[in-house]
Design a protein around this motif. Structure first.
Motif, short mmCIF file in Angstrom:
data_model
loop_
_atom_site.label_atom_id
_atom_site.label_comp_id
_atom_site.label_asym_id
_atom_site.label_seq_id
_atom_site.Cartn_x
_atom_site.Cartn_y
_atom_site.Cartn_z
N UNK A 118 3.51 7.48 3.19
CA UNK A 118 3.41 6.16 3.83
C UNK A 118 3.56 5.00 2.84
N UNK A 119 4.30 3.98 3.28
CA UNK A 119 4.44 2.73 2.55
C UNK A 119 4.26 1.59 3.55
N UNK A 120 3.40 0.64 3.19
CA UNK A 120 3.21 -0.53 4.06
C UNK A 120 3.29 -1.80 3.24
N UNK A 121 3.84 -2.85 3.85
CA UNK A 121 3.83 -4.18 3.29
C UNK A 121 3.12 -5.08 4.30
N UNK A 122 2.09 -5.79 3.83
CA UNK A 122 1.32 -6.69 4.68
C UNK A 122 1.43 -8.10 4.14
N UNK A 123 1.19 -9.07 4.97
CA UNK A 123 1.25 -10.47 4.55
C UNK A 123 -0.03 -11.18 4.96
N UNK A 124 -0.61 -11.90 4.00
CA UNK A 124 -1.71 -12.81 4.26
C UNK A 124 -1.15 -14.22 4.25
N UNK A 125 -1.34 -15.01 5.29
CA UNK A 125 -0.77 -16.36 5.30
C UNK A 125 -1.41 -17.26 4.25
N UNK A 126 -2.63 -16.92 3.80
CA UNK A 126 -3.31 -17.72 2.78
C UNK A 126 -4.10 -16.78 1.87
N UNK A 127 -4.31 -17.21 0.63
CA UNK A 127 -5.10 -16.40 -0.30
C UNK A 127 -6.53 -16.24 0.20
N UNK A 128 -7.02 -17.19 0.96
CA UNK A 128 -8.38 -17.13 1.47
C UNK A 128 -8.52 -16.23 2.69
N UNK A 129 -7.42 -15.68 3.19
CA UNK A 129 -7.48 -14.83 4.37
C UNK A 129 -8.18 -13.52 4.07
N UNK A 130 -8.78 -12.92 5.08
CA UNK A 130 -9.39 -11.61 4.97
C UNK A 130 -8.32 -10.52 5.04
N UNK A 131 -8.65 -9.36 4.46
CA UNK A 131 -7.74 -8.22 4.59
C UNK A 131 -7.54 -7.87 6.07
N UNK A 132 -8.59 -7.98 6.85
CA UNK A 132 -8.50 -7.66 8.27
C UNK A 132 -7.57 -8.61 9.01
N UNK A 133 -7.21 -9.73 8.40
CA UNK A 133 -6.29 -10.68 9.00
C UNK A 133 -4.85 -10.47 8.54
N UNK A 134 -4.64 -9.48 7.69
CA UNK A 134 -3.29 -9.22 7.19
C UNK A 134 -2.39 -8.72 8.32
N UNK B 244 0.85 -1.19 0.00
CA UNK B 244 0.00 0.00 0.00
C UNK B 244 0.88 1.24 0.00
N UNK B 245 0.66 2.14 -0.96
CA UNK B 245 1.43 3.38 -1.05
C UNK B 245 0.48 4.54 -1.29
N UNK B 246 0.89 5.73 -0.84
CA UNK B 246 0.08 6.94 -1.01
C UNK B 246 0.96 8.09 -1.50
N UNK B 247 1.43 8.06 -2.75
CA UNK B 247 2.24 9.17 -3.27
C UNK B 247 1.44 10.47 -3.30
N UNK B 248 2.14 11.59 -3.14
CA UNK B 248 1.52 12.90 -3.23
C UNK B 248 1.36 13.31 -4.68
N UNK B 249 0.27 14.02 -4.95
CA UNK B 249 0.01 14.45 -6.33
C UNK B 249 0.77 15.71 -6.68
N UNK B 250 1.17 16.48 -5.68
CA UNK B 250 1.82 17.75 -5.94
C UNK B 250 0.84 18.88 -6.16
N UNK B 251 -0.46 18.60 -6.00
CA UNK B 251 -1.46 19.64 -6.15
C UNK B 251 -1.29 20.69 -5.06
#
Length: 564
Positions: free
Chosen positions: A152-168, A43-50
């Protein structure tokens, strides 16, 4: 909390409220690439420069500490980039519902570490790189159109493809540094600690009064933390003999000296510069200034020698004088309390309770100041990997912790050389304590009987007192055993001696340094944790407790660097 125009999950960035790391069994099952069903999310959130409309005037020097704003500013508009190492979409009922993570990311790579030798620089460091596939040119223009630095930059891990995002589980949380595009989009990232590479001290404007005369224009306003002995203040008003030793509220001015001779306090304490300037001070005495606008003292007559003082420093939010408290107070000059892992500060306060003193008379970054305080106690500070600032101290490993054996270890365990400074072991530790912040020499010290004893004259001349502990027998076995010298900030000899004994135990004979290659279970321990490692060779056959001092992550494989 929102970033840009969309909510970032349901938990504010930097607050430890994300899902806990999956259980050892879940990550252990995801050890090998051939059988791994884990998914990495980016997940990344680059600035637009606006251009954002600013409703307030810019920050001015001399009024607020650099890095601290007196008002909130609007955030730059941002775009969102959601990647994964293979396509993955969250469910309609998930925390972030119906979000597609495009499978462009290669396995994330990052290193994080804490020092195993006192005085070895920045306390906790995490650096890394993200690489996204750009063969179709979709991201060719992004580095020119958007800014990724300090976003901000984040790296999350899901132990399984069937996992929920909330379980990351968050395995890296930090900030972007820069990025560039070729057939891939390269994103360099780092822990949030580099955001504190900003000046700590505000500067005098030289306009007179509390802002100092023209001779102080552009010079730093001193800062004092804990118990500092014999500091020199800034003479901000030479006609009124007003000295400033701290930029805001301090706890106390315990004593004022002229060439080492203590003056008599007139019994008054003033809570503002204006009240101090309007006061009358008896000749040969001093009065105190402890205000929200600054702290220091005023003399009743010309000194005729070097003016110094014993000061108990910063008291904004309460007086602090231990290592953890001073580091926290420094960090809070640049970040909010919500950015701190407060439990780690509370823990350090219990095992490093001694009073220290830290005085800043020249400009340095907030990060450098925090590092100086940490090094003086053989401790560390920094972002240990979860986006929050922690403090800690490397200690001898104890029993317990996660167990890593042949089922979790994916390659040969590698013994590595200890750093030269602690190899083969330490036989003596020498620590300075009770720092004298203004050593006086020769005629700077008043003659007898004004300073009556030789002991006091030596104290005024020396930078610090010394404490040492040693085990001569270590040199019998290891003739190249090393001495270790550390300049602590402790005020009491007992605390300096305790530090020496701790280091002598930590760096005893038989300590070893290993690289332990594991699978995704390597994301489970935090820096400084104790783990148990079992391997057929290198003295590990019966299992050995080790401290994790580094993690080198390459996607689903992690090298743990361990000491013990």
């Amino acid at each position: 909390m929102t970033w840009g125009t969309s909510s970032w999950g349901t938990t504010p960035w930097g607050v430890r409220g994300f899902a806990a790391l999956p259980s050892p069994a879940a990550f252990t099952a995801a050890t090998q690439d051939s059988e791994c069903d884990a998914v990495f999310l980016v997940e990344m959130l680059p600035r637009t420069g606006a251009t954002a409309t600013v409703a307030y005037k810019p920050l001015t020097w001399g009024t607020y500490a650099w890095g601290t704003l007196p008002y909130s500013l609007p955030a730059d508009p941002s775009i969102r980039i959601d990647w994964s190492d293979r396509d993955w979409t969250s469910r309609p009922d998930d925390t972030r519902a119906n979000i597609h993570f495009e499978g462009r990311a290669e396995a994330p790579q990052f290193d994080r570490s804490i020092p195993i030798v006192p005085g070895s620089g920045r306390a906790a460091v995490s650096i890394g790189e993200l690489i996204g596939v750009n063969a179709d040119g979709a991201y060719d223009t992004y580095p020119d159109a958007y800014a990724v630095d300090a976003t901000p930059v984040r790296v999350l891990a899901l132990p399984k493809r069937s996992s929920l995002y909330s379980e990351a589980a968050v395995v890296f949380s930090g900030q972007g540094l820069d990025w560039w595009a070729d057939s891939s989009l390269h994103v360099r990232m780092r822990d949030s600690g580099y955001l504190l590479d900003v000046p700590l001290c505000a500067l005098y404007g030289g306009t007179g009064g509390i802002d100092g005369g023209t001779e102080l224009a552009g010079k730093v306003i001193r800062q004092t933390y804990g118990l500092c002995r014999n500091i020199t203040g800034d003479l901000i008003n030479s006609s009124l003999l007003i000295y400033r030793g701290h930029d805001r509220l301090a706890q106390a001015v315990d004593a004022v000296y002229i060439s080492g001779v203590p003056l008599t306090w007139d019994g008054a304490t003033y809570s503002s510069y204006a009240a101090l300037a309007a006061a009358s001070v008896p000749s040969g005495q001093y009065t105190k200034w402890l205000g929200s606008d600054g702290s220091g003292w005023r003399l009743g007559s010309s000194p005729g020698g070097t003016v110094t003082a014993d000061v108990r420093g910063d008291a904004v939010g309460g007086y602090v004088s231990d290592t953890a408290g001073v580091i926290r107070r420094l960090l809070e000059r640049g970040v909010s309390t919500a950015s701190l892992a407060l439990s780690s500060f509370a823990s350090m306060a219990s095992y490093l309770p001694g009073t220290i003193g830290y005085h800043v008379s020249s400009q340095r970054n907030i990060s450098a100041a925090a590092t100086e305080v940490a090094i003086a106690a053989a401790a560390w500070w920094g972002d240990a990997g979860d986006g929050l600032f922690s403090v800690g101290r490397l200690a001898a490993p104890v029993g317990g912790g996660l167990a890593f054996g042949p089922e979790q270890i994916v390659d040969e365990v590698e013994p590595m050389a200890l750093p030269d400074d602690i190899a083969p072991c330490i036989w003596r530790v020498d620590a300075g304590y009770r720092r004298n912040w203004t050593p006086l020499q020769g005629t700077d010290i008043a003659p007898v009987p004004s300073v009556p004893t030789e002991q006091r004259r030596q104290e005024l001349a020396a930078q610090s007192r010394r404490s040492a502990v040693a085990l001569i027998e270590r040199q019998v076995r290891n003739q190249l055993a090393k001495p270790l010298v550390i300049e602590s900030l402790f005020d009491a000899e007992a605390d300096a001696t305790a530090l020496c004994n701790n280091l002598l135990t930590l760096y005893q004979q038989g300590r070893r340094y290993y690289r332990v290659p594991v699978g995704m279970s390597g994301y489970l321990p935090r820096l400084g944790d104790t783990i148990s490692v079992t391997w057929p060779r290198w003295g590990l056959a019966g299992g050995k407790s080790l401290r994790v001092v580094g993690q080198r992550a390459q996607g689903r494989k992690v090298d743990l660097l361990c000491f013990g």
